[in-house]
Scaffold this motif. Structure first.
Motif, PDB file in Angstrom:
ATOM      1  N   ALA A 138       0.839  -1.208   0.000  1.00  0.00           N
ATOM      2  CA  ALA A 138       0.000   0.000   0.000  1.00  0.00           C
ATOM      3  C   ALA A 138       0.871   1.254   0.000  1.00  0.00           C
ATOM      4  CB  ALA A 138      -0.929   0.002   1.203  1.00  0.00           C
ATOM      5  N   GLU A 139       1.932   1.243   0.788  1.00  0.00           N
ATOM      6  CA  GLU A 139       2.837   2.389   0.830  1.00  0.00           C
ATOM      7  C   GLU A 139       3.514   2.598  -0.526  1.00  0.00           C
ATOM      8  OE1 GLU A 139       6.699   3.984   3.338  1.00  0.00           O
ATOM      9  OE2 GLU A 139       5.513   2.335   4.141  1.00  0.00           O
ATOM     10  N   GLU A 140       3.962   1.491  -1.129  1.00  0.00           N
ATOM     11  CA  GLU A 140       4.583   1.597  -2.446  1.00  0.00           C
ATOM     12  C   GLU A 140       3.569   2.093  -3.487  1.00  0.00           C
ATOM     13  OE1 GLU A 140       7.513  -1.018  -5.250  1.00  0.00           O
ATOM     14  OE2 GLU A 140       5.857  -2.085  -4.290  1.00  0.00           O
ATOM     15  N   TYR A 141       2.334   1.627  -3.392  1.00  0.00           N
ATOM     16  CA  TYR A 141       1.284   2.047  -4.317  1.00  0.00           C
ATOM     17  C   TYR A 141       1.108   3.565  -4.286  1.00  0.00           C
ATOM     18  CZ  TYR A 141      -3.302   2.163  -6.593  1.00  0.00           C
ATOM     19  OH  TYR A 141      -4.350   2.425  -7.444  1.00  0.00           O
ATOM     20  N   VAL A 142       1.211   4.149  -3.084  1.00  0.00           N
ATOM     21  CA  VAL A 142       1.035   5.593  -2.921  1.00  0.00           C
ATOM     22  C   VAL A 142       2.300   6.365  -3.293  1.00  0.00           C
ATOM     23  CG1 VAL A 142       0.642   7.415  -1.203  1.00  0.00           C
ATOM     24  CG2 VAL A 142      -0.735   5.341  -1.151  1.00  0.00           C
ATOM     25  N   LYS A 143       3.458   5.898  -2.826  1.00  0.00           N
ATOM     26  CA  LYS A 143       4.690   6.674  -2.957  1.00  0.00           C
ATOM     27  C   LYS A 143       5.487   6.390  -4.225  1.00  0.00           C
ATOM     28  CE  LYS A 143       5.318   7.343   1.973  1.00  0.00           C
ATOM     29  NZ  LYS A 143       6.167   7.079   3.136  1.00  0.00           N
ATOM     30  N   ASP A 144       5.337   5.195  -4.791  1.00  0.00           N
ATOM     31  CA  ASP A 144       6.126   4.814  -5.970  1.00  0.00           C
ATOM     32  C   ASP A 144       5.265   3.978  -6.902  1.00  0.00           C
ATOM     33  OD1 ASP A 144       8.085   4.134  -7.819  1.00  0.00           O
ATOM     34  OD2 ASP A 144       9.145   2.756  -6.468  1.00  0.00           O
ATOM     35  N   ARG A 145       4.308   4.636  -7.549  1.00  0.00           N
ATOM     36  CA  ARG A 145       3.350   3.917  -8.393  1.00  0.00           C
ATOM     37  C   ARG A 145       4.044   3.173  -9.530  1.00  0.00           C
ATOM     38  NH1 ARG A 145      -2.177   4.538  -9.303  1.00  0.00           N
ATOM     39  NH2 ARG A 145      -2.182   5.133  -7.137  1.00  0.00           N
ATOM     40  N   MET A 146       5.092   3.748 -10.101  1.00  0.00           N
ATOM     41  CA  MET A 146       5.800   3.062 -11.189  1.00  0.00           C
ATOM     42  C   MET A 146       6.445   1.773 -10.681  1.00  0.00           C
ATOM     43  SD  MET A 146       7.390   6.209 -13.442  1.00  0.00           S
ATOM     44  CE  MET A 146       8.398   5.099 -14.382  1.00  0.00           C
ATOM     45  N   GLY A 147       7.037   1.821  -9.503  1.00  0.00           N
ATOM     46  CA  GLY A 147       7.630   0.617  -8.905  1.00  0.00           C
ATOM     47  C   GLY A 147       6.567  -0.428  -8.608  1.00  0.00           C
ATOM     48  N   PHE A 148       5.435   0.036  -8.055  1.00  0.00           N
ATOM     49  CA  PHE A 148       4.320  -0.876  -7.797  1.00  0.00           C
ATOM     50  C   PHE A 148       3.844  -1.526  -9.095  1.00  0.00           C
ATOM     51  CE2 PHE A 148      -0.214  -1.573  -8.154  1.00  0.00           C
ATOM     52  CZ  PHE A 148      -0.414  -2.529  -7.171  1.00  0.00           C
ATOM     53  N   ASN A 149       3.610  -0.702 -10.120  1.00  0.00           N
ATOM     54  CA  ASN A 149       3.120  -1.224 -11.399  1.00  0.00           C
ATOM     55  C   ASN A 149       4.079  -2.258 -11.980  1.00  0.00           C
ATOM     56  OD1 ASN A 149       0.938   0.491 -11.178  1.00  0.00           O
ATOM     57  ND2 ASN A 149       1.634   1.921 -12.730  1.00  0.00           N
ATOM     58  N   ARG A 150       5.378  -1.995 -11.902  1.00  0.00           N
ATOM     59  CA  ARG A 150       6.375  -2.917 -12.432  1.00  0.00           C
ATOM     60  C   ARG A 150       6.319  -4.268 -11.693  1.00  0.00           C
ATOM     61  NH1 ARG A 150      10.385  -0.757 -10.597  1.00  0.00           N
ATOM     62  NH2 ARG A 150      11.241  -2.360  -9.290  1.00  0.00           N
ATOM     63  N   LYS A 151       6.291  -4.220 -10.360  1.00  0.00           N
ATOM     64  CA  LYS A 151       6.252  -5.458  -9.565  1.00  0.00           C
ATOM     65  C   LYS A 151       4.939  -6.213  -9.788  1.00  0.00           C
ATOM     66  CE  LYS A 151       9.302  -3.829  -5.924  1.00  0.00           C
ATOM     67  NZ  LYS A 151       9.369  -3.393  -4.516  1.00  0.00           N
ATOM     68  N   ALA A 152       3.839  -5.478  -9.838  1.00  0.00           N
ATOM     69  CA  ALA A 152       2.539  -6.118 -10.050  1.00  0.00           C
ATOM     70  C   ALA A 152       2.496  -6.807 -11.408  1.00  0.00           C
ATOM     71  CB  ALA A 152       1.416  -5.098  -9.926  1.00  0.00           C
ATOM     72  N   LEU A 153       2.993  -6.135 -12.433  1.00  0.00           N
ATOM     73  CA  LEU A 153       2.993  -6.713 -13.779  1.00  0.00           C
ATOM     74  C   LEU A 153       3.917  -7.923 -13.870  1.00  0.00           C
ATOM     75  CD1 LEU A 153       1.766  -6.469 -16.561  1.00  0.00           C
ATOM     76  CD2 LEU A 153       3.605  -4.880 -17.176  1.00  0.00           C
ATOM     77  N   GLU A 154       5.047  -7.876 -13.177  1.00  0.00           N
ATOM     78  CA  GLU A 154       5.951  -9.030 -13.139  1.00  0.00           C
ATOM     79  C   GLU A 154       5.243 -10.245 -12.538  1.00  0.00           C
ATOM     80  OE1 GLU A 154       9.487  -7.910 -10.974  1.00  0.00           O
ATOM     81  OE2 GLU A 154      10.072  -6.457 -12.498  1.00  0.00           O
ATOM     82  N   MET A 155       4.498 -10.027 -11.454  1.00  0.00           N
ATOM     83  CA  MET A 155       3.773 -11.139 -10.829  1.00  0.00           C
ATOM     84  C   MET A 155       2.648 -11.648 -11.721  1.00  0.00           C
ATOM     85  SD  MET A 155       3.834 -10.724  -6.724  1.00  0.00           S
ATOM     86  CE  MET A 155       3.046 -12.292  -6.542  1.00  0.00           C
ATOM     87  N   VAL A 156       1.984 -10.738 -12.426  1.00  0.00           N
ATOM     88  CA  VAL A 156       0.938 -11.156 -13.357  1.00  0.00           C
ATOM     89  C   VAL A 156       1.550 -12.073 -14.416  1.00  0.00           C
ATOM     90  CG1 VAL A 156      -0.631 -10.372 -15.182  1.00  0.00           C
ATOM     91  CG2 VAL A 156      -0.578  -9.179 -12.988  1.00  0.00           C
ATOM     92  N   LYS A 157       2.663 -11.633 -14.986  1.00  0.00           N
ATOM     93  CA  LYS A 157       3.316 -12.442 -16.030  1.00  0.00           C
ATOM     94  C   LYS A 157       3.795 -13.782 -15.502  1.00  0.00           C
ATOM     95  CE  LYS A 157       4.733  -8.562 -18.891  1.00  0.00           C
ATOM     96  NZ  LYS A 157       5.841  -7.744 -19.378  1.00  0.00           N
ATOM     97  N   GLN A 158       4.244 -13.801 -14.255  1.00  0.00           N
ATOM     98  CA  GLN A 158       4.786 -15.031 -13.682  1.00  0.00           C
ATOM     99  C   GLN A 158       3.698 -15.990 -13.187  1.00  0.00           C
ATOM    100  OE1 GLN A 158       7.614 -14.342 -10.549  1.00  0.00           O
ATOM    101  NE2 GLN A 158       8.135 -16.485 -10.364  1.00  0.00           N
ATOM    102  N   PHE A 159       2.641 -15.471 -12.578  1.00  0.00           N
ATOM    103  CA  PHE A 159       1.709 -16.343 -11.869  1.00  0.00           C
ATOM    104  C   PHE A 159       0.274 -16.380 -12.415  1.00  0.00           C
ATOM    105  CE2 PHE A 159       4.856 -15.198  -8.580  1.00  0.00           C
ATOM    106  CZ  PHE A 159       5.322 -16.466  -8.302  1.00  0.00           C
ATOM    107  N   ALA A 160      -0.164 -15.326 -13.096  1.00  0.00           N
ATOM    108  CA  ALA A 160      -1.568 -15.266 -13.515  1.00  0.00           C
ATOM    109  C   ALA A 160      -1.926 -16.424 -14.440  1.00  0.00           C
ATOM    110  CB  ALA A 160      -1.865 -13.942 -14.190  1.00  0.00           C
ATOM    111  N   LEU A 161      -3.171 -16.819 -14.384  1.00  0.00           N
ATOM    112  CA  LEU A 161      -3.687 -17.911 -15.211  1.00  0.00           C
ATOM    113  C   LEU A 161      -4.138 -17.335 -16.555  1.00  0.00           C
ATOM    114  CD1 LEU A 161      -5.844 -19.527 -12.412  1.00  0.00           C
ATOM    115  CD2 LEU A 161      -3.566 -20.238 -13.166  1.00  0.00           C
ATOM    116  N   PRO A 162      -4.177 -18.166 -17.587  1.00  0.00           N
ATOM    117  CA  PRO A 162      -4.670 -17.687 -18.885  1.00  0.00           C
ATOM    118  C   PRO A 162      -6.135 -17.228 -18.766  1.00  0.00           C
ATOM    119  CG  PRO A 162      -3.753 -19.914 -19.064  1.00  0.00           C
ATOM    120  CD  PRO A 162      -3.767 -19.559 -17.617  1.00  0.00           C
ATOM    121  N   ARG A 163      -6.516 -16.307 -19.596  1.00  0.00           N
ATOM    122  CA  ARG A 163      -7.874 -15.747 -19.558  1.00  0.00           C
ATOM    123  C   ARG A 163      -8.854 -16.511 -20.448  1.00  0.00           C
ATOM    124  NH1 ARG A 163      -8.247 -10.464 -17.109  1.00  0.00           N
ATOM    125  NH2 ARG A 163     -10.223 -10.132 -18.164  1.00  0.00           N
TER     126      ARG A 163
END
Length: 164
Positions: A138-163
């Motif tokens: 939550a802190e990263e989401y507020v203070k470093d949105r680009m860092g949050f977006n990068r980490k979130a997208l990395e996890m999506v690519k690594q773990f998310a299931l096909p749509r």
């Protein structure tokens, strides 16, 4: 509510969830993977996939588990992400937090499982940093949105299931 009434009500709610996977006019899609009854805990366990729409999370599907406790709808279900996701409302163990699921806050006995799934998707698509489960994210989401977006997208690519 007796056990048989609870089971019947929970089954009706599960049938409504199934419709979220087939309705084309809804913005929320939920694909039911399984629904079972845990005799020992006397709870229904629903497993399914949500399909968020936000730029980061729209690349995949995320499996969640909803534990429907005895005396539902008087008691609130517990929601857990099975698919790892980087989000302020989800802790490292996958536990999901939303004010709707707090018995003292927004919960009413008229809240349906369909309402819960809609709230989950909406919260994943639009994080609420004042109602979070993971402080650091939550802190990263507020203070470093680009860092949050990068980490979130990395996890999506690594773990998310096909749509599909």
């Amino acid at each position: 509510m007796t056990t048989s009434n609870f089971d019947e009500y929970a089954r009706t709610q599960i049938d409504e969830l199934k419709l979220l996977g087939s309705e084309t006019h809804t913005s929320v899609i939920f694909k039911l993977d399984s629904a079972s009854f845990n005799e020992e805990a006397k709870e229904h366990i629903i497993t399914g996939r949500i399909f968020p729409h936000s730029d980061i999370f729209k690349e995949g599907a995320f499996q969640i588990q909803i534990k429907v406790p005895p005396y539902y709808p008087l008691n609130t279900p517990k929601v857990k992400f099975i698919t790892p996701i980087y989000h302020p409302s989800v802790n490292n163990d996958g536990e999901f937090h939303h004010e709707l699921l707090l018995k003292t806050a927004c919960w009413t006995s008229k809240t349906t499982l369909k309402d819960i799934v809609k709230a989950i998707v909406e919260r994943i698509d639009a994080a609420e940093v004042y109602c979070f489960k993971n402080c650091e994210v939550a802190e990263e989401y507020v203070k470093d949105r680009m860092g949050f977006n990068r980490k979130a997208l990395e996890m999506v690519k690594q773990f998310a299931l096909p749509r599909n």
